[in-house]
Design an enzyme around this catalytic site. Structure first.
Site, PDB file in Angstrom:
ATOM      1  N   ARG A  77      -2.958   2.542   7.194  1.00  0.00           N
ATOM      2  CA  ARG A  77      -4.344   2.814   7.600  1.00  0.00           C
ATOM      3  C   ARG A  77      -5.351   2.005   6.794  1.00  0.00           C
ATOM      4  O   ARG A  77      -6.485   1.815   7.243  1.00  0.00           O
ATOM      5  CB  ARG A  77      -4.628   4.320   7.535  1.00  0.00           C
ATOM      6  CG  ARG A  77      -3.851   5.096   8.586  1.00  0.00           C
ATOM      7  CD  ARG A  77      -4.135   6.578   8.534  1.00  0.00           C
ATOM      8  NE  ARG A  77      -3.705   7.192   7.304  1.00  0.00           N
ATOM      9  CZ  ARG A  77      -2.464   7.614   7.051  1.00  0.00           C
ATOM     10  NH1 ARG A  77      -1.520   7.477   7.964  1.00  0.00           N
ATOM     11  NH2 ARG A  77      -2.155   8.163   5.894  1.00  0.00           N
ATOM     12  N   GLU A 130       1.124  12.404  -2.864  1.00  0.00           N
ATOM     13  CA  GLU A 130       0.804  13.832  -2.718  1.00  0.00           C
ATOM     14  C   GLU A 130       2.020  14.548  -2.110  1.00  0.00           C
ATOM     15  O   GLU A 130       2.313  15.674  -2.450  1.00  0.00           O
ATOM     16  CB  GLU A 130      -0.435  14.012  -1.834  1.00  0.00           C
ATOM     17  CG  GLU A 130      -1.013  15.415  -1.865  1.00  0.00           C
ATOM     18  CD  GLU A 130      -2.139  15.609  -0.860  1.00  0.00           C
ATOM     19  OE1 GLU A 130      -2.503  14.645  -0.161  1.00  0.00           O
ATOM     20  OE2 GLU A 130      -2.619  16.742  -0.776  1.00  0.00           O
TER      21      GLU A 130
HETATM   22  P1  AMP Z   1      -2.322   9.360  -3.230  1.00  0.00           P
HETATM   23  O1  AMP Z   1      -1.409   8.308  -3.744  1.00  0.00           O
HETATM   24  O2  AMP Z   1      -1.916  10.745  -3.580  1.00  0.00           O
HETATM   25  O3  AMP Z   1      -3.784   9.069  -3.589  1.00  0.00           O
HETATM   26  O4  AMP Z   1      -2.214   9.331  -1.650  1.00  0.00           O
HETATM   27  C1  AMP Z   1      -2.931   8.410  -0.888  1.00  0.00           C
HETATM   28  C2  AMP Z   1      -2.138   7.884   0.273  1.00  0.00           C
HETATM   29  O5  AMP Z   1      -1.485   8.921   0.986  1.00  0.00           O
HETATM   30  C3  AMP Z   1      -3.071   7.198   1.243  1.00  0.00           C
HETATM   31  O6  AMP Z   1      -2.452   6.009   1.710  1.00  0.00           O
HETATM   32  C4  AMP Z   1      -3.273   8.206   2.343  1.00  0.00           C
HETATM   33  O7  AMP Z   1      -3.267   7.568   3.582  1.00  0.00           O
HETATM   34  C5  AMP Z   1      -2.119   9.185   2.229  1.00  0.00           C
HETATM   35  N1  AMP Z   1      -2.559  10.608   2.173  1.00  0.00           N
HETATM   36  C6  AMP Z   1      -2.404  11.452   1.119  1.00  0.00           C
HETATM   37  N2  AMP Z   1      -2.883  12.678   1.379  1.00  0.00           N
HETATM   38  C7  AMP Z   1      -3.392  12.602   2.620  1.00  0.00           C
HETATM   39  C8  AMP Z   1      -4.080  13.554   3.466  1.00  0.00           C
HETATM   40  N3  AMP Z   1      -4.319  14.810   3.085  1.00  0.00           N
HETATM   41  N4  AMP Z   1      -4.492  13.115   4.683  1.00  0.00           N
HETATM   42  C9  AMP Z   1      -4.254  11.840   5.085  1.00  0.00           C
HETATM   43  N5  AMP Z   1      -3.615  10.917   4.350  1.00  0.00           N
HETATM   44  C10 AMP Z   1      -3.186  11.278   3.132  1.00  0.00           C
END
Ligand code: AMP
Length: 173
Positions: A58, A95
C-alpha cells in the site's frame, strides 16, 4: 477535505482483534486520492528529495504519485523474494507476526535524499527496518510520511531521529 471519513474500519482482519484501516475507500474517491497526494507533497517544500521509497504494497500507491509530483524516481521496498536483482534485507516485528523486507542493492546511491512512505504507522517496526535498508545503502532519510498513524501504538518511539509526518491520526482503536 476530511480524509479520515474516507478510511474504512474492518474489524478482525487479517486476524481476530485487529481493526484494519482500509484505505481502498479513500483511493477509489477521486477527490480523496487527489487531496491525500497533494497533502503529502505539500509536506516536502524545499527538502531536495532525490528519491521516494515506498513499502509493499500500500506504500507504493501514494509513494509513486508523490515521486511523480516531485519529479524524482520511485524505489519499491518489497516482501522477501519478490525483487529480481541483488537485494539486501532486514527483519522486523509486525503488529501481527514477523516479516522481512528487501530493497535492490543498486536502488539507492550514496548521498541520495530519501522520502520513505507507507500507508500506516502501527508499532513502527516495518518503517524502522526500511530506514535501516536505506541507510545501509548510503541514503539519508529526509522525511517519513504515512497516510495514517495509530498514536496509541507509539510507533514514533522507534523513529525518534527522523522527521515523521502523518495525515490522519487515531488516538484509540
Ligand atoms: P508496524 O510495523 O507495526 O508499524 O506495521 C505497519 C505495517 O503493517 C504497514 O505496512 C501497514 O500497512 C500494516 N498494518 C499494521 N497494522 C495495521 C492496521 N491496523 N490496519 C492496516 N494496516 C496495518
Amino acid at each position: 477535505m476530511e480524509l479520515k471519513k474516507l478510511i474504512r474500519d474492518v474489524p478482525n482482519f487479517p486476524k481476530q482483534g485487529i481493526i484494519f484501516k482500509d484505505i481502498t475507500t479513500l483511493l477509489k474517491d477521486p477527490k480523496g486520492l487527489n487531496s491525500a497526494a497533494d497533502e503529502l507533497f505539500n509536506l516536502l517544500y524545499n527538502k531536495q528529495i532525490t528519491k521516494v521509497a515506498g513499502i509493499e504494497s500500500r506504500g507504493f500507491i501514494l509513494g509513486a504519485i508523490v515521486a511523480q509530483k516531485l519529479g524524482v524516481g520511485f524505489v519499491p521496498i518489497r516482501k522477501p523474494s519478490k525483487l529480481p536483482a541483488e537485494t539486501i534485507s532486514e527483519s522486523y516485528a509486525l503488529e501481527y507476526g514477523t516479516d522481512r523486507i528487501e530493497i535492490h542493492k543498486d536502488a539507492i546511491q550514496e548521498g541520495d535524499k530519501i522520502l520513505l512512505h507507507d500507508d500506516l504507522l502501527a508499532t513502527g517496526g516495518t518503517m524502522e527496518a526500511a530506514c535501516k535498508l536505506v541507510e545501509r545503502l548510503g541514503g539519508e532519510v529526509v522525511q517519513i510520511s504515512f497516510l495514517i498513524e495509530l498514536n496509541f501504538l507509539n510507533g514514533r518511539d522507534k523513529l525518534k531521529k527522523y522527521d515523521v509526518r502523518s495525515l490522519i491520526q487515531y488516538d484509540s482503536e
